[in-house]
Design a protein around this motif. Structure first.
Motif, PDB file in Angstrom:
ATOM      1  N   UNK A 257      -5.777  -0.641   1.190  1.00  0.00           N
ATOM      2  CA  UNK A 257      -4.346  -0.740   0.892  1.00  0.00           C
ATOM      3  C   UNK A 257      -4.106   0.009  -0.230  1.00  0.00           C
ATOM      4  N   UNK A 258      -4.843   0.323  -1.174  1.00  0.00           N
ATOM      5  CA  UNK A 258      -4.620   1.315  -2.132  1.00  0.00           C
ATOM      6  C   UNK A 258      -4.041   2.641  -1.760  1.00  0.00           C
ATOM      7  N   UNK A 259      -4.882   3.204  -0.798  1.00  0.00           N
ATOM      8  CA  UNK A 259      -4.305   4.626  -0.038  1.00  0.00           C
ATOM      9  C   UNK A 259      -2.777   4.262   0.652  1.00  0.00           C
ATOM     10  N   UNK A 260      -2.851   3.239   1.407  1.00  0.00           N
ATOM     11  CA  UNK A 260      -1.580   2.911   2.053  1.00  0.00           C
ATOM     12  C   UNK A 260      -0.460   2.789   1.166  1.00  0.00           C
ATOM     13  N   UNK A 261      -0.504   2.047  -0.012  1.00  0.00           N
ATOM     14  CA  UNK A 261       0.546   1.830  -1.083  1.00  0.00           C
ATOM     15  C   UNK A 261       0.645   2.777  -2.147  1.00  0.00           C
ATOM     16  N   UNK A 262      -0.409   3.541  -2.149  1.00  0.00           N
ATOM     17  CA  UNK A 262      -0.377   4.645  -3.281  1.00  0.00           C
ATOM     18  C   UNK A 262      -0.266   3.752  -4.583  1.00  0.00           C
TER      19      UNK A 262
END
Length: 130
Positions: free
Chosen positions: A94-99
């Motif tokens: 999720x953190x990679x997806x939404x930066x």
């Protein structure tokens, strides 16, 4: 939002704990894949022929007692590790997806909530099954 995610992640974890501690699915799959010697399944089958109450985690605790075996032989400990793994993987995606790396602040509460809900469901289902 993290409460809903934690609750939803608790269901597969509960099913996994039920299968690991109360069914022989791991033993059957290890036999199917030819991993009987690696996981000591052949020894378990010999011993469990005499003792019908013996499960695979109890067998490991009785015959191959070590730190790792104690960790996977305890529902609370194993559930905690599964919860950590599930949440770390989910939050990394999720953190990679939404930066948005600020979401990692929700990791510890999410792990705690997932563990609490899954163990609550696990013990409720155990009491129903008996």
């Amino acid at each position: 939002m993290f409460i809903l995610i934690s609750i939803l992640m608790a269901f597969p974890q509960t099913i996994f704990l039920l299968i690991w501690f109360h069914k022989n699915a791991f033993v059957e799959y290890a036999s199917l894949l030819g991993l009987e010697k690696l996981f000591k399944v052949d020894e378990y089958k010999e011993v469990s022929a005499d003792d019908t109450e013996l499960t695979y985690p109890k067998f490991l605790l009785n015959y191959y007692n070590s730190f790792i075996v104690r960790m996977i032989g305890c529902p609370i400990c194993f559930g905690a590790w599964i919860s950590c793994l599930q949440n770390v993987v989910l939050y990394a995606i999720v953190c990679n997806l939404y930066q948005d790396w600020g979401l990692l602040l929700m990791l510890v509460p999410s792990i705690s909530m997932t563990l609490y809900v899954s163990l609550y469901l696990y013990y409720k289902l155990i009491s129903i099954m008996k």
